[in-house]
Design an enzyme around this catalytic site. Sequence first.
Site, PDB file in Angstrom:
ATOM      1  CD  GLU A  80      45.024  17.723  80.269  1.00 35.14           C
ATOM      2  OE1 GLU A  80      44.717  18.300  81.319  1.00 35.14           O
ATOM      3  OE2 GLU A  80      44.194  17.092  79.587  1.00 35.14           O
ATOM      4  CB  SER A  81      50.690  20.834  79.622  1.00 30.33           C
ATOM      5  OG  SER A  81      50.724  21.372  78.328  1.00 30.33           O
TER       6      SER A  81
END
Length: 331
Positions: free
Chosen positions: A303-304
């Site tokens: 997840e960024s």
Amino acid sequence: MTSGLPFDDFRTLLAAPRPIDQKAADHVVQDFRRYAGKGGSLGCLEELAVWLAGWSGRPRPMILRPLLAIFAGSHGVAARNISALPIGATAAMVERCSSGAAPACQLCSTYDLGLKVFDLALDLPTGDIAIESALDEKATAATMAFGMEAIAGGTDLLCLSAFGVGNSTVAAAICAALFGGRGADWVGDEPGADRSIRGRKAGMVDAALSVHSGRLADPLEVLRRLGGREFAAIAGAIIAARSEHIPVVLDGYPAVAAAAVLHAVNPDAIGHCVLAGLSADDGQAKAAARLGFKPLLDLDIGESGVAAVLAAGLLKAASTCYASVAVSGVR
């Protein structure tokens, strides 16, 4: 600074990037050597403190204003069913961050990082790289200049990440153009995606390489033809950070691919960057290895922004430990 062609100013900056402050780095090295002589060892935290000193230009490195900047872009090639996520998921990611609900937002509060999320014309996808260029030179340069503004307002540690459905395929295309190989060599799996999606991603990379064949010798041309707005913005942010003595943490395949473009122009251009971690995408791991990046974390986070914030916490710990050494441990 003005020139006849949009990319010329960036070429000038990349030709002679600001060097590391070796004197500041050596000062920290000497303090840790004296500390080790008293029986102390802080392992990799020592290396990180030395790195911070050299690239910040501070013989006593501190991180007081860290920032996570996330750039969000949309890609024409995403319409080709190359992701398990719907195209609208990018806007949803931006909204989740804006509302403070995303894990990265919560971690920014925990580790005291600032957060900026940039919507890079999400309603205007780039060109489909399998049949045309993503952007023209003027638009790419303008987006790089916009990315440089990420440091406006001040920061002493810049963490960079991206949102964008399809951007792992775009990252793979950039890496294939820069490092060689075919799509299958650079695409990886993503959560929720079946094997057929991986095959389509590889096919899109191969199509893009064929369409743009013979016009990818210039790394900045690779960026504009095969990249996207978040890639250009991250590249600009990396350049700006270097000019202002700001160390950089990269998070995600798009950030690594953007760094690879700058590295291809001048291998010295990304010395002030470290990699937060690696996702399950093996293409990112291959690109990181080509660039000599050793990830700070091994947590398999995709997840960024999340790995970037955790890495920033590690770097803050390194600076705090050095402060303790400098005050008491070397006496």
